[in-house]
Design a protein around this motif. Structure first.
Motif, PDB file in Angstrom:
ATOM      1  N   ILE A  98       0.770  -1.415  -0.120  1.00  9.81           N
ATOM      2  CA  ILE A  98       0.062   0.022   0.043  1.00  9.81           C
ATOM      3  C   ILE A  98       0.967   1.327   0.053  1.00  9.81           C
ATOM      4  O   ILE A  98       0.312   2.073  -0.442  1.00  9.81           O
ATOM      5  CB  ILE A  98      -0.939   0.012   1.159  1.00  9.81           C
ATOM      6  CG1 ILE A  98      -2.154   1.060   0.926  1.00  9.81           C
ATOM      7  CG2 ILE A  98      -0.002   0.322   2.535  1.00  9.81           C
ATOM      8  CD1 ILE A  98      -2.956   0.952  -0.085  1.00  9.81           C
ATOM      9  N   ASN A  99       2.045   1.193   0.469  1.00  7.76           N
ATOM     10  CA  ASN A  99       3.008   2.336   0.588  1.00  7.76           C
ATOM     11  C   ASN A  99       3.829   2.722  -0.788  1.00  7.76           C
ATOM     12  O   ASN A  99       4.245   3.619  -0.834  1.00  7.76           O
ATOM     13  CB  ASN A  99       3.978   2.155   1.713  1.00  7.76           C
ATOM     14  CG  ASN A  99       3.421   2.233   3.101  1.00  7.76           C
ATOM     15  OD1 ASN A  99       2.531   3.038   3.246  1.00  7.76           O
ATOM     16  ND2 ASN A  99       3.967   1.148   4.095  1.00  7.76           N
ATOM     17  N   HIS A 100       3.792   1.796  -1.726  1.00 12.86           N
ATOM     18  CA  HIS A 100       4.166   1.770  -2.789  1.00 12.86           C
ATOM     19  C   HIS A 100       3.654   3.138  -3.840  1.00 12.86           C
ATOM     20  O   HIS A 100       2.669   3.361  -3.824  1.00 12.86           O
ATOM     21  CB  HIS A 100       4.266   0.774  -3.778  1.00 12.86           C
ATOM     22  CG  HIS A 100       5.242   0.568  -4.832  1.00 12.86           C
ATOM     23  ND1 HIS A 100       5.077   1.346  -6.067  1.00 12.86           N
ATOM     24  CD2 HIS A 100       6.643  -0.062  -5.096  1.00 12.86           C
ATOM     25  CE1 HIS A 100       6.277   1.137  -6.918  1.00 12.86           C
ATOM     26  NE2 HIS A 100       6.858   0.401  -6.090  1.00 12.86           N
ATOM     27  N   GLU A 101       4.583   3.874  -4.443  1.00 16.63           N
ATOM     28  CA  GLU A 101       4.011   5.104  -5.158  1.00 16.63           C
ATOM     29  C   GLU A 101       3.232   4.583  -6.075  1.00 16.63           C
ATOM     30  O   GLU A 101       2.085   5.542  -6.605  1.00 16.63           O
ATOM     31  CB  GLU A 101       5.378   5.773  -5.522  1.00 16.63           C
ATOM     32  CG  GLU A 101       4.913   7.166  -6.223  1.00 16.63           C
ATOM     33  CD  GLU A 101       4.143   7.932  -4.891  1.00 16.63           C
ATOM     34  OE1 GLU A 101       3.359   8.848  -5.217  1.00 16.63           O
ATOM     35  OE2 GLU A 101       4.862   8.093  -3.919  1.00 16.63           O
ATOM     36  N   ASN A 102       3.371   3.782  -6.863  1.00 19.16           N
ATOM     37  CA  ASN A 102       2.435   3.167  -7.910  1.00 19.16           C
ATOM     38  C   ASN A 102       1.150   2.676  -7.633  1.00 19.16           C
ATOM     39  O   ASN A 102       0.102   3.157  -8.156  1.00 19.16           O
ATOM     40  CB  ASN A 102       3.129   2.021  -8.855  1.00 19.16           C
ATOM     41  CG  ASN A 102       2.170   1.665  -9.995  1.00 19.16           C
ATOM     42  OD1 ASN A 102       2.164   2.180 -10.946  1.00 19.16           O
ATOM     43  ND2 ASN A 102       1.413   0.639  -9.950  1.00 19.16           N
ATOM     44  N   THR A 103       1.033   2.226  -6.222  1.00 18.75           N
ATOM     45  CA  THR A 103      -0.198   1.818  -5.547  1.00 18.75           C
ATOM     46  C   THR A 103      -1.120   3.068  -5.279  1.00 18.75           C
ATOM     47  O   THR A 103      -2.061   3.246  -5.510  1.00 18.75           O
ATOM     48  CB  THR A 103       0.018   1.106  -4.386  1.00 18.75           C
ATOM     49  OG1 THR A 103       0.667  -0.356  -4.764  1.00 18.75           O
ATOM     50  CG2 THR A 103      -1.236   0.577  -3.758  1.00 18.75           C
ATOM     51  N   LEU A 104      -0.399   4.066  -4.763  1.00 17.50           N
ATOM     52  CA  LEU A 104      -0.916   5.249  -4.349  1.00 17.50           C
ATOM     53  C   LEU A 104      -1.586   6.003  -5.590  1.00 17.50           C
ATOM     54  O   LEU A 104      -2.571   6.841  -5.498  1.00 17.50           O
ATOM     55  CB  LEU A 104       0.083   6.039  -3.608  1.00 17.50           C
ATOM     56  CG  LEU A 104       0.211   5.663  -1.940  1.00 17.50           C
ATOM     57  CD1 LEU A 104       1.512   6.293  -1.329  1.00 17.50           C
ATOM     58  CD2 LEU A 104      -0.914   5.616  -1.139  1.00 17.50           C
ATOM     59  N   CYS A 105      -0.470   5.983  -6.614  1.00 17.96           N
ATOM     60  CA  CYS A 105      -0.944   6.704  -7.719  1.00 17.96           C
ATOM     61  C   CYS A 105      -2.425   5.985  -8.269  1.00 17.96           C
ATOM     62  O   CYS A 105      -3.062   6.695  -8.765  1.00 17.96           O
ATOM     63  CB  CYS A 105       0.077   6.726  -8.753  1.00 17.96           C
ATOM     64  SG  CYS A 105      -0.191   7.435 -10.408  1.00 17.96           S
ATOM     65  N   LEU A 106      -2.237   4.770  -8.449  1.00 19.67           N
ATOM     66  CA  LEU A 106      -3.480   4.063  -8.996  1.00 19.67           C
ATOM     67  C   LEU A 106      -4.901   4.479  -8.244  1.00 19.67           C
ATOM     68  O   LEU A 106      -5.818   4.693  -8.593  1.00 19.67           O
ATOM     69  CB  LEU A 106      -3.292   2.470  -8.921  1.00 19.67           C
ATOM     70  CG  LEU A 106      -2.440   1.925  -9.890  1.00 19.67           C
ATOM     71  CD1 LEU A 106      -2.204   0.521  -9.668  1.00 19.67           C
ATOM     72  CD2 LEU A 106      -2.902   2.289 -11.376  1.00 19.67           C
ATOM     73  N   ILE A 107      -4.662   4.424  -6.939  1.00 22.97           N
ATOM     74  CA  ILE A 107      -5.865   4.885  -5.925  1.00 22.97           C
ATOM     75  C   ILE A 107      -6.287   6.384  -6.227  1.00 22.97           C
ATOM     76  O   ILE A 107      -7.340   6.651  -6.314  1.00 22.97           O
ATOM     77  CB  ILE A 107      -5.475   4.799  -4.564  1.00 22.97           C
ATOM     78  CG1 ILE A 107      -4.963   3.445  -3.930  1.00 22.97           C
ATOM     79  CG2 ILE A 107      -6.397   5.510  -3.510  1.00 22.97           C
ATOM     80  CD1 ILE A 107      -4.515   3.272  -2.721  1.00 22.97           C
ATOM     81  N   MET A 108      -5.253   7.197  -6.553  1.00 20.57           N
ATOM     82  CA  MET A 108      -5.665   8.667  -6.983  1.00 20.57           C
ATOM     83  C   MET A 108      -6.358   8.806  -7.966  1.00 20.57           C
ATOM     84  O   MET A 108      -7.463   9.467  -8.356  1.00 20.57           O
ATOM     85  CB  MET A 108      -4.492   9.570  -6.611  1.00 20.57           C
ATOM     86  CG  MET A 108      -3.831   9.723  -5.336  1.00 20.57           C
ATOM     87  SD  MET A 108      -4.975  10.608  -4.246  1.00 20.57           S
ATOM     88  CE  MET A 108      -5.178  12.177  -4.773  1.00 20.57           C
ATOM     89  N   ILE A 109      -5.730   7.932  -8.997  1.00 20.02           N
ATOM     90  CA  ILE A 109      -6.311   8.005 -10.387  1.00 20.02           C
ATOM     91  C   ILE A 109      -7.843   7.444 -10.385  1.00 20.02           C
ATOM     92  O   ILE A 109      -8.780   7.950 -10.774  1.00 20.02           O
ATOM     93  CB  ILE A 109      -5.466   7.292 -11.495  1.00 20.02           C
ATOM     94  CG1 ILE A 109      -4.232   7.999 -11.540  1.00 20.02           C
ATOM     95  CG2 ILE A 109      -6.209   6.955 -12.738  1.00 20.02           C
ATOM     96  CD1 ILE A 109      -3.163   7.347 -12.485  1.00 20.02           C
TER      97      ILE A 109
END
Length: 664
Positions: A368-379
């Protein structure tokens, strides 16, 4: 076309002599004529200009050609434009410094600090050789080296001429630099070597490797040249690097090896090549295909990859379990990953379920802390916003904010960016008649997140020197908290919620949240007409919400204990801030005065609310009726320098001191 349409420039800025000096005016015109001729199409300077330059003593001529205009020197421009005759003339006849740093393009000098809070180079940091390499001008490079240019002097960012030449993929320039002593293993300040910048050219990479480039060199982010090749889906370069011993299992600081990074970036060709060449476990192969599907834009390709991963898991003697097991999240609708072909078939016809599966897969494999995961969540939250699924958008963004605060704290750019997105969206919703907009519970949770470690953050900022980017990010958080109080007020419907609002605001005030750059309190900000929430995810055309000054927020802050006469770093009180003509609001001023705000407290410049309001024709407050005898006495003590220390009670000392000008 004339580059300089006007000669009415502040020439005193560029020269050290006086404005009425005739020689100064002549040399200034000569300087701009020189820049003008460099930028036009001719390959060499005109005879007339050269004659004028040579009429000047050599010391003055050298001084002239080393002056900068918007960061550019004549030599740096000549190198960037490839004017080898001009370069040689400036070096030979004008004795220009061959290592004098300057910009190679003044169009790159427009922004020193962008809204995103990140560093952006001004361009005023290149040696002439770097300028020539950036534009790929081999004749100019040869000329500069002939006149003694050092091939290993870096730009201000630490980039070597060789690195800059590699970034332009100019193998002729690269070979010439290496032949004249350029170090292929030397890194810039980020640890990046020239091999990193060459991954888009197989021939260039092969040449650098033959000259001894370190194939497994790492930058400060833990990346190798192989990571870069995977990121850019450079298949032939990936094969070449592996043939020369590149480590496919080396991880960057985010925990991504070559295969995982290729999957994240959607580099399908490279990912398939790695899976065919490297002996990965069945679990790793399944994870890679699932991650490729999760990061794919095309829905059909996403399903194909997931079917392939499912086949890998089912084709082993024992079913390959998905690890680790992640507990369901309410923000993901408590969904779980598919585990059978039938479940995948059901998901394939549901667009929303497909996106949620991508989030689940990304969290399981990357974390959950990975930048790609957070980016997908925001998108995904943004897509929910566009399709009017507002509560789902807020749920996802609140999750992203919570993770970012835990990962980065409130001082990080991405944290403030996420906070602004949520607050800006909630403010937009507040203006609509949407039945779901916004929920008080969500606003309350947001307030808890934004103040979760406020005390620790203030303590970190108190350590000097404090980085300007951290100050900027914290200032944005404080502005978000000010708007949050507005949201709490306007979403609380029941008495219990209204009571909770007051409790929350009292708790927020205990943290003494202020702008780190100016020291303005929440009360100062609630009075200001200048603060606004700007979000990259906003739905409004203006993308900026301006709601202050707001009397309801001011009243709530004072009711909950905000000090009405608080000072910012310039000793400006909220009343003084509200009194300025550009920020004046009659109702706010009247309310603050009625609540006991002092009209005669000066700031560091000696400005007082009473003085500012007296000059405002819109002011209708009888100022004399609101200045007490106690205030007049304090002013008299300060004006006449009457000693009062240890002669009056301590509380009165503080009162007198607050009314005294800064020089008292």
């Amino acid at each position: 076309m004339r580059l300089f349409p006007s000669q009415t420039l502040n020439i005193e800025y560029y020269m050290n002599d006086k404005m009425n000096n005739t020689n100064l005016k002549i040399r200034t015109k000569l300087y701009f004529d020189l820049l003008q001729e460099i930028c036009v199409t001719r390959t060499c300077l005109s005879v007339e200009l050269r004659q004028k330059l040579q009429d000047i003593p050599l010391t003055k001529r050298k001084e002239l050609v080393e002056k900068k205009f918007t960061g550019c020197t004549p030599l740096s421009l000549a190198c960037a434009y490839g004017k080898v005759e001009v370069v040689e003339y400036l070096l030979k006849v004008c004795d220009a410094d061959v290592e004098r740093k300057g910009a190679y393009d003044w169009t790159r000098l427009r922004q020193n600090e962008n809204e995103d809070g990140r560093d952006h180079p001004t361009g005023d940091n290149f040696t002439p050789l770097c300028c020539a390499c950036s534009s790929g001008k081999l004749p100019v490079v040869k000329c500069l080296i002939r006149y003694g240019a050092d091939v290993n002097i870096p730009s201000a960012s630490g980039s070597m001429p060789l690195q800059i030449a590699c970034a332009t993929l100019n193998i002729d320039v690269v070979q010439f630099l290496v032949q004249h002593g350029a170090d292929v293993r030397k890194a810039n300040y980020d640890g990046r070597t020239c091999l990193f910048d060459s991954v888009l050219s197989v021939d260039l990479c092969r040449y650098l490797l033959s000259e001894g480039a370190d194939v497994n060199a790492r930058d400060v982010y833990g990346r190798t040249a192989l990571h870069w090749a995977c990121q850019y889906n450079s298949l032939r370069t990936t094969e070449l690097l592996l043939d020369h011993g590149a480590d496919p299992l080396a991880k960057n600081r985010y925990g991504d090896d070559a295969l995982q990074l290729a999957c994240i970036e959607g580099s399908i060709d490279v990912a398939d090549y790695l899976m065919g060449r490297i002996d990965y476990s069945p679990e790793r192969l399944a994870d890679a295909n699932e991650l490729l599907g999760a990061t794919s834009i095309e829905m059909q390709r996403r399903i194909q990859r997931w079917r392939k991963a499912l086949y890998i898991r089912l084709s082993q003697r024992v079913y390959v379990e998905k690890r680790p097991v992640i507990a369901p999240r309410s923000a993901f609708h408590n969904a779980v990953e598919y585990s059978t072909s039938d479940e995948l078939d059901a998901i394939a016809v549901d667009s929303d379920a497909l996106h949620i599966q991508s989030l689940l897969i990304s969290e399981r494999i990357l974390g959950i802390n990975h930048e790609n995961t957070l980016c997908l969540i925001m998108i995904r939250g943004y897509l929910y916003q566009q399709t009017l699924h507002f509560p789902r958008c807020i749920d996802l963004w609140l999750l992203a904010l919570k993770v970012r605060i835990q990962k980065h704290s409130l001082l990080h750019y991405e944290t403030s960016r996420t906070a602004r997105a949520i607050v800006g969206f909630m403010l937009d919703l507040l203006e609509t008649d949407d039945p779901f907009s916004p929920r008080f519970a969500d606003v309350h949770v947001l307030g808890q997140l934004l103040t979760s470690n406020a005390s620790e953050v203030r303590q970190q900022l108190s350590v000097q020197p404090s980085h300007w980017k951290q100050q900027l990010n914290y200032d944005r958080i404080v502005e978000c908290v000010t708007h949050l109080i507005y949201l709490l007020l306007h979403t609380a419907k029941s008495k219990d919620q209204q009571t909770l609002v007051k409790q929350s605001v009292r708790k927020i005030l205990q943290y003494n949240m202020r702008r780190a750059s100016t020291g303005e309190t929440l009360l100062h900000l609630s009075i200001s007409k200048t603060i606004a929430i700007k979000s990259e995810y906003g739905t409004r055309e203006s993308n900026a919400r301006r709601i202050f000054p707001d009397l309801s927020v001011i009243k709530l802050l004072l009711e909950c204990g905000a000090p009405i006469n608080a000072h910012d770093d310039l000793k400006t009180t909220p009343l003084l801030a509200a009194s300025w003509p550009w920020n004046y609001d009659r109702e706010v001023v009247r309310f603050l005065v009625a609540q006991g705000a002092h009209l005669d407290m000066p700031n560091l410049q000696g400005d007082r609310p009473s003085k500012i309001l007296a000059m405002n024709p819109e002011n209708d407050i009888s100022l004399g009726n609101h200045i007490s005898l106690k205030c007049l006495s304090s002013n008299a003590i300060a004006r006449f320098g009457i000693p009062y220390h240890d002669k009056i009670p301590r509380t009165l000392e503080d009162f007198v001191r607050a009314h005294a000008p800064a020089n008292r």
